[in-house]
Motif scaffolding. Structure first.
Motif, short mmCIF file in Angstrom:
data_model
loop_
_atom_site.label_atom_id
_atom_site.label_comp_id
_atom_site.label_asym_id
_atom_site.label_seq_id
_atom_site.Cartn_x
_atom_site.Cartn_y
_atom_site.Cartn_z
N ASP A 156 0.86 -1.19 0.00
CA ASP A 156 0.00 0.00 0.00
C ASP A 156 0.89 1.24 0.00
O ASP A 156 1.64 1.47 0.93
CB ASP A 156 -0.88 -0.03 1.26
CG ASP A 156 -1.80 1.17 1.33
OD1 ASP A 156 -2.02 1.82 0.29
OD2 ASP A 156 -2.30 1.46 2.43
N GLU A 157 0.82 2.03 -1.08
CA GLU A 157 1.67 3.22 -1.23
C GLU A 157 0.82 4.42 -1.63
O GLU A 157 -0.21 4.25 -2.29
CB GLU A 157 2.72 2.99 -2.34
CG GLU A 157 3.70 1.86 -2.06
CD GLU A 157 4.82 2.28 -1.12
OE1 GLU A 157 4.83 3.46 -0.68
OE2 GLU A 157 5.67 1.43 -0.82
N THR A 158 1.27 5.62 -1.30
CA THR A 158 0.46 6.82 -1.59
C THR A 158 1.25 7.88 -2.36
O THR A 158 1.04 9.07 -2.19
CB THR A 158 -0.07 7.44 -0.27
OG1 THR A 158 1.06 7.63 0.58
CG2 THR A 158 -1.09 6.57 0.40
N ASP A 159 2.18 7.43 -3.21
CA ASP A 159 3.00 8.39 -3.94
C ASP A 159 2.32 8.90 -5.21
O ASP A 159 2.73 9.90 -5.78
CB ASP A 159 4.34 7.74 -4.32
CG ASP A 159 4.11 6.42 -5.03
OD1 ASP A 159 3.46 5.54 -4.46
OD2 ASP A 159 4.58 6.28 -6.18
N LEU A 191 -1.74 9.26 -6.66
CA LEU A 191 -3.16 9.03 -6.37
C LEU A 191 -4.05 9.87 -7.28
O LEU A 191 -3.65 10.96 -7.68
CB LEU A 191 -3.51 9.48 -4.94
CG LEU A 191 -2.65 9.10 -3.77
CD1 LEU A 191 -3.05 9.94 -2.58
CD2 LEU A 191 -2.85 7.64 -3.47
N GLY A 246 0.73 2.61 -6.47
CA GLY A 246 -0.28 2.28 -5.44
C GLY A 246 0.01 1.12 -4.51
O GLY A 246 -0.58 1.08 -3.46
#
Ligand code: CAA
Length: 440
Positions: free
Chosen positions: A192-195, A197, A365
């Motif tokens: 789970d990554e938020t770079d 979105l 993501g």
């Protein structure tokens, strides 16, 4: 066991182009070398006023169905992979099927339709779904149509703006395929990554530098996972390695990582492990900085070796030829890289049948997926029959002002009046969000 894989591929590029060194760089006050040498891009593709993800996808699919002489009864499944969808309910595949039903006898009422989302890796996931569906024997003799279609746009002024692009790739997944056979050898790296979105917005929120680190970290995990099932992998096992290509400069880094991983040179990790008595972790901060510095120096040296440079020139560079001319197509990007490699082989009379490709897909993501494919006996005829060069040559070359209008319009802003720069030529055209596209 019947082979399953990609039987045919057709591409539809957005009909406009932006020249990065000639038009974009002067308007931004940047050195053209940043785009051509640094990012590795020459031009990007954009959709004209009457194009969107539906029309590009439908036009690519129609080209494929016509060339393969298919009608709707031959297709049991339509999956669209996109991260540019405008409808949170109806999948884009229903809009595309609606277009195709205007021109073929029969309909797709029998077909299972869906939309796959996991950023750029969704095109490969759709191929996997189709493979599983056929292998499970649920296809009743029918093929699957997978369409990867995107308008990859960033806000103006965002560093990602230079890497934009738009286009669609339609692929037929079938038994006894002509282009490539898929194998069961697969590896994943997922977290789970938020770079990167797009929560209810057309342009992404991106931490570009971090997104590059996340890409490389997930790719390394996927390689490790792949090697747990195909454990004796060597860089020379593969004729080409198509990577997800947000811009060719990213693949320069990914190619080096993959090479180092596959030659299994763990000299530096082994040395550090010896010093601290176990696998290095980030909390070993003092050592970690030294470790990272040592890795950087090692990679810089490796990059200069003759073995690496000749491997890169043969195995990776040919996968980037189309990307340099079209930019990022998100879900279609890794599939363009495969086509680019096959076109290079065809143009150079390389005998590819039976040789292996290692396909490295990635979606923000974030998830990387690596799998092996074997080139099938009809690859050359298929690749030579697919229409591409002419489309690329015919694109209208935008001025910077025109580019700004196109950009505003494709930010789902229907109040922006936009002239058409090209004429539709017997193709599906956009008539409004959520409305049936028409053929003109
Ligand atoms: N001549 C030659 N090279 C030059 C140069 C010049 N005049 N000026 C700069 N360069 C080089 C830089 O050294 C750099 O190369 P290295 O990385 O090898 O050092 C390269 O050109 C780019 O320059 P910058 O790093 O200064 O560029 P930037 O910070 O303006 O933008 C970016 C780079 C952050 C990747 C930006 O393009 C971005 O945000 N892109 C969108 C996100 C993205 O594509 N991420 C990739 C991984 S995520 C993914 O893959 C999913 C996806 O599809 C989005």
């Amino acid at each position: 066991m019947t082979a399953v894989g990609i039987d045919a591929i057709e591409i539809w590029t957005g009909k406009l182009q932006l020249d990065l060194p000639g038009t974009f760089a002067p308007a931004k006050g940047e050195d053209p070398g940043k785009y051509t040498k640094g990012l590795g891009l020459e031009t990007s593709s954009f959709p004209d006023a009457y194009e969107d993800i539906v029309t590009m996808g439908a036009n690519a699919a129609k080209r494929l169905m016509d060339r393969k002489d298919l009608d709707p009864q031959d297709i049991g499944r339509i999956d669209v992979a996109t991260e540019s969808a405008f409808d949170n309910s109806k999948p884009v595949s229903t809009y595309i099927a609606g277009c195709l039903e205007q021109v073929y006898d029969g309909d797709f009422h029998h077909a299972n339709k869906g939309e796959r989302k996991f950023a750029c890796v969704a095109g490969t996931q759709s191929i996997d779904d189709a493979y599983n569906w056929i292998k499970a024997g649920r296809n009743r003799g029918r093929a699957a149509l997978v369409i990867a279609t995107d308008t990859a746009l960033y806000a103006r002024g965002d560093p990602g703006e230079a890497t934009q692009g738009a286009g669609a790739v339609a692929m037929l997944i079938d038994e006894d395929p002509s282009v490539v056979e898929l194998s069961t050898e697969q590896g994943y790296g997922s977290a789970d990554e938020t770079d990167f979105l797009k929560p209810n917005q057309q342009f992404p929120s991106v931490d570009g530098k971090r997104s590059m680190q996340v890409y490389l970290a997930r790719m390394r995990e996927a390689l490790e996972d792949f090697e747990s099932v195909a454990w004796d992998t060597h860089p020379d096992d593969f004729a080409y390695i198509p990577f997800h290509t947000p811009f060719p400069g990213m693949v320069r880094k990914a190619g080096l990582l993959g090479y180092r991983h596959m030659i299994r040179d763990t000299e530096i990790e082994d040395a550090l492990e010896g010093r601290i008595g176990r696998q290095p972790r980030e909390e070993d901060f003092d050592d970690w900085e030294a470790y990272e510095e040592a890795i950087r120096a090692y990679m810089d040296d490796l990059k200069e070796t003759e073995e690496y440079q000749s491997w890169y020139a043969d195995t990776i560079d040919p996968t980037l030829n189309i990307s340099r001319r079209v930019g990022n197509w998100y879900t279609g990007s890794v599939h363009i890289a495969r086509v680019s490699a096959l076109r290079h082989a065809a143009a150079n009379d390389v005998d590819l049948q039976g040789q292996k490709l290692l396909v490295a897909s990635y979606g923000s993501g974030a998830q990387a997926e690596i799998h092996a494919e074997t080139v099938a006996d009809g690859w050359k005829e298929e690749i030579e029959a697919a229409d591409l060069e002419d489309q690329l040559q015919r694109r209208y070359d935008l001025s910077y002002d025109e580019y700004e209008q196109v950009h505003d319009r494709h930010n789902h802003d229907m109040d922006v009046e936009l002239e058409e720069f090209t004429q539709p030529d017997g193709e599906f055209v956009f008539t409004g969000w959520g409305r049936m596209s028409e053929r003109k």
